[in-house]
Scaffold this motif. Structure first.
Motif, PDB file in Angstrom:
ATOM      1  N   LEU A 138     -76.543  76.854  28.996  1.00  0.00           N
ATOM      2  CA  LEU A 138     -77.092  76.010  30.061  1.00  0.00           C
ATOM      3  C   LEU A 138     -78.587  76.276  30.190  1.00  0.00           C
ATOM      4  N   LYS A 139     -79.340  75.249  30.519  1.00  0.00           N
ATOM      5  CA  LYS A 139     -80.775  75.411  30.748  1.00  0.00           C
ATOM      6  C   LYS A 139     -81.024  75.584  32.243  1.00  0.00           C
ATOM      7  N   ALA A 140     -81.825  76.580  32.592  1.00  0.00           N
ATOM      8  CA  ALA A 140     -82.131  76.819  33.999  1.00  0.00           C
ATOM      9  C   ALA A 140     -82.928  75.656  34.572  1.00  0.00           C
ATOM     10  N   THR A 141     -82.664  75.335  35.838  1.00  0.00           N
ATOM     11  CA  THR A 141     -83.441  74.301  36.521  1.00  0.00           C
ATOM     12  C   THR A 141     -84.830  74.845  36.846  1.00  0.00           C
ATOM     13  N   GLU A 142     -84.851  76.099  37.311  1.00  0.00           N
ATOM     14  CA  GLU A 142     -86.117  76.795  37.597  1.00  0.00           C
ATOM     15  C   GLU A 142     -85.931  78.265  37.254  1.00  0.00           C
ATOM     16  N   GLY A 143     -87.068  78.971  37.158  1.00  0.00           N
ATOM     17  CA  GLY A 143     -87.014  80.410  36.913  1.00  0.00           C
ATOM     18  C   GLY A 143     -86.971  80.744  35.437  1.00  0.00           C
ATOM     19  N   LYS A 144     -86.762  82.023  35.156  1.00  0.00           N
ATOM     20  CA  LYS A 144     -86.888  82.512  33.784  1.00  0.00           C
ATOM     21  C   LYS A 144     -85.809  83.557  33.480  1.00  0.00           C
ATOM     22  N   ALA A 145     -85.266  83.514  32.270  1.00  0.00           N
ATOM     23  CA  ALA A 145     -84.313  84.534  31.813  1.00  0.00           C
ATOM     24  C   ALA A 145     -84.740  84.996  30.426  1.00  0.00           C
ATOM     25  N   THR A 146     -84.950  86.298  30.270  1.00  0.00           N
ATOM     26  CA  THR A 146     -85.320  86.835  28.956  1.00  0.00           C
ATOM     27  C   THR A 146     -84.353  87.943  28.553  1.00  0.00           C
ATOM     28  N   ILE A 147     -84.050  87.984  27.256  1.00  0.00           N
ATOM     29  CA  ILE A 147     -83.214  89.040  26.683  1.00  0.00           C
ATOM     30  C   ILE A 147     -83.976  89.641  25.514  1.00  0.00           C
ATOM     31  N   LEU A 148     -84.162  90.966  25.558  1.00  0.00           N
ATOM     32  CA  LEU A 148     -84.915  91.694  24.528  1.00  0.00           C
ATOM     33  C   LEU A 148     -86.292  91.046  24.313  1.00  0.00           C
ATOM     34  N   GLY A 149     -86.887  90.622  25.428  1.00  0.00           N
ATOM     35  CA  GLY A 149     -88.233  90.058  25.394  1.00  0.00           C
ATOM     36  C   GLY A 149     -88.313  88.605  24.959  1.00  0.00           C
ATOM     37  N   LYS A 150     -87.167  87.988  24.650  1.00  0.00           N
ATOM     38  CA  LYS A 150     -87.162  86.595  24.163  1.00  0.00           C
ATOM     39  C   LYS A 150     -86.589  85.661  25.236  1.00  0.00           C
ATOM     40  N   ASP A 151     -87.029  84.416  25.215  1.00  0.00           N
ATOM     41  CA  ASP A 151     -86.573  83.432  26.189  1.00  0.00           C
ATOM     42  C   ASP A 151     -85.130  83.005  25.901  1.00  0.00           C
ATOM     43  N   ALA A 152     -84.270  83.112  26.921  1.00  0.00           N
ATOM     44  CA  ALA A 152     -82.822  82.870  26.739  1.00  0.00           C
ATOM     45  C   ALA A 152     -82.511  81.456  26.252  1.00  0.00           C
ATOM     46  N   TRP A 153     -83.296  80.475  26.633  1.00  0.00           N
ATOM     47  CA  TRP A 153     -83.037  79.098  26.212  1.00  0.00           C
ATOM     48  C   TRP A 153     -83.704  78.795  24.878  1.00  0.00           C
ATOM     49  N   ARG A 154     -85.015  79.096  24.786  1.00  0.00           N
ATOM     50  CA  ARG A 154     -85.794  78.729  23.603  1.00  0.00           C
ATOM     51  C   ARG A 154     -85.426  79.543  22.371  1.00  0.00           C
ATOM     52  N   ASP A 155     -85.120  80.838  22.574  1.00  0.00           N
ATOM     53  CA  ASP A 155     -84.875  81.748  21.441  1.00  0.00           C
ATOM     54  C   ASP A 155     -83.406  82.141  21.321  1.00  0.00           C
ATOM     55  N   ALA A 156     -82.509  81.262  21.774  1.00  0.00           N
ATOM     56  CA  ALA A 156     -81.079  81.598  21.826  1.00  0.00           C
ATOM     57  C   ALA A 156     -80.526  82.046  20.473  1.00  0.00           C
ATOM     58  N   VAL A 157     -80.925  81.378  19.395  1.00  0.00           N
ATOM     59  CA  VAL A 157     -80.375  81.703  18.062  1.00  0.00           C
ATOM     60  C   VAL A 157     -80.772  83.129  17.666  1.00  0.00           C
ATOM     61  N   GLU A 158     -82.033  83.488  17.888  1.00  0.00           N
ATOM     62  CA  GLU A 158     -82.504  84.851  17.568  1.00  0.00           C
ATOM     63  C   GLU A 158     -81.804  85.894  18.422  1.00  0.00           C
TER      64      GLU A 158
END
Length: 297
Positions: free
Chosen positions: A53-73
């Motif tokens: 799911l894409k967040a409506t607002e705010g930010k989520a990062t895992i291991l320094g990467k963006d949860a939506w944009r860098d999901a595959v990595e």
């Protein structure tokens, strides 16, 4: 750097706000409990973290990467176990485990065999013959057999018997000792209490409490059972005393933890014959927050 960081995360479905400015931070080697009743927003949070799911607002990062944009990595470095596992019905349990482990680029056969034995799984059976508990075991074995940096576990012991729950808890502690991070979403409070270094309680899409178990216990009440030679007078007038009840074995009541010392001093003048106190549990805190709130716990 935090392994997982969520800042002011908001998720709306039309006019309904499922998550409202959620903030979380999980450090390396930490077991982080995420608790709340069904429908509180736990799974929605996890779907945002997984890039589903894409967040409506705010930010989520895992291991320094963006949860939506860098999901595959990100998915190359994490292991995920849902609360209800669906598997390919024509594959055997062993084949599914091998597939998941290979996808993550690890191939530790001895670890795979050890986990299959510990979880008492028959890997030769087709997945369509498995019970819910056995499907859950396949997902857990695949997760713990891979060398992930972060484990995201959403109600992972759903369908497991108590013995297998204990095996699961051992695996979590082994991962923690190896420096891995675990994000554990659960409504089984005893499980969270045994495993977690830190806990967040979510209610109706809002984080209402966060802290270590010791920090949260300051907000709960200690249960006391006491018998004295002389009747205790004016107990209900003392600050921090709640739910006084006469029982055959003595007087039962609850005390706000910060007032416990004063209460014990007061009751000692009535000559204590018997005194039992039970430490506050996460369940006490949980129930205190959810009292009067509709919805299943």
């Amino acid at each position: 750097m935090a392994v997982l960081k969520v800042e002011n995360l908001t998720k709306k479905f039309g006019k309904f706000t499922a998550l409202d400015k959620v903030n979380l931070e999980v450090q390396k080697g930490e077991v982080y409990g995420f608790i709340g009743p069904n429908g509180a927003g736990k799974t929605t949070t996890i779907r945002v973290l997984l890039g589903i799911l894409k967040a409506t607002e705010g930010k989520a990062t895992i291991l320094g990467k963006d949860a939506w944009r860098d999901a595959v990595e990100i998915h190359k470095q994490i292991a995920y176990v849902p609360g209800d596992v669906n598997l390919w019905s024509n594959l055997t349990g062993g084949e599914v485990i091998d597939l998941f482990v290979k996808l993550r680029g690890t191939n530790n056969k001895s670890r795979r065999e050890e986990l299959i034995k510990r979880f008492d799984l028959d890997p030769k059976k087709k997945c369509r013959t498995y019970s819910k508990g056995n499907r859950q075991k396949v997902a857990l074995i695949a997760a713990f057999a891979s060398d992930a940096d972060l484990y995201i576990l959403d109600e992972p012991t759903s369908g497991l018997d108590p013995l297998m729950e204990r095996i699961f808890q051992e695996c979590v502690m082994e991962a923690k000792l190896a420096g891995k991070s675990i994000f554990l979403s659960s409504h089984i409070l005893s499980e969270v209490e045994k495993l977690c270094d830190k806990v967040s309680i979510i209610r109706q899409g809002n984080i209402i409490e966060t802290g270590t178990l010791d920090q949260l216990r300051h907000l709960t009440r200690t249960s006391v059972l006491i018998r004295t030679k002389q009747p205790i007078t004016a107990l209900k007038e003392l600050k921090g005393v709640h739910n006084i009840e006469e029982k055959p074995q003595g007087l039962s009541f609850q005390v706000d933890t910060e007032e416990l010392s004063n209460i014990i001093k007061y009751v000692s003048q009535f000559e204590i014959v018997k005194l039992e106190s039970a430490p506050p549990t996460l369940e006490d805190l949980f129930m205190r927050h959810y009292k009067g709130v509709g919805g299943a716990l």
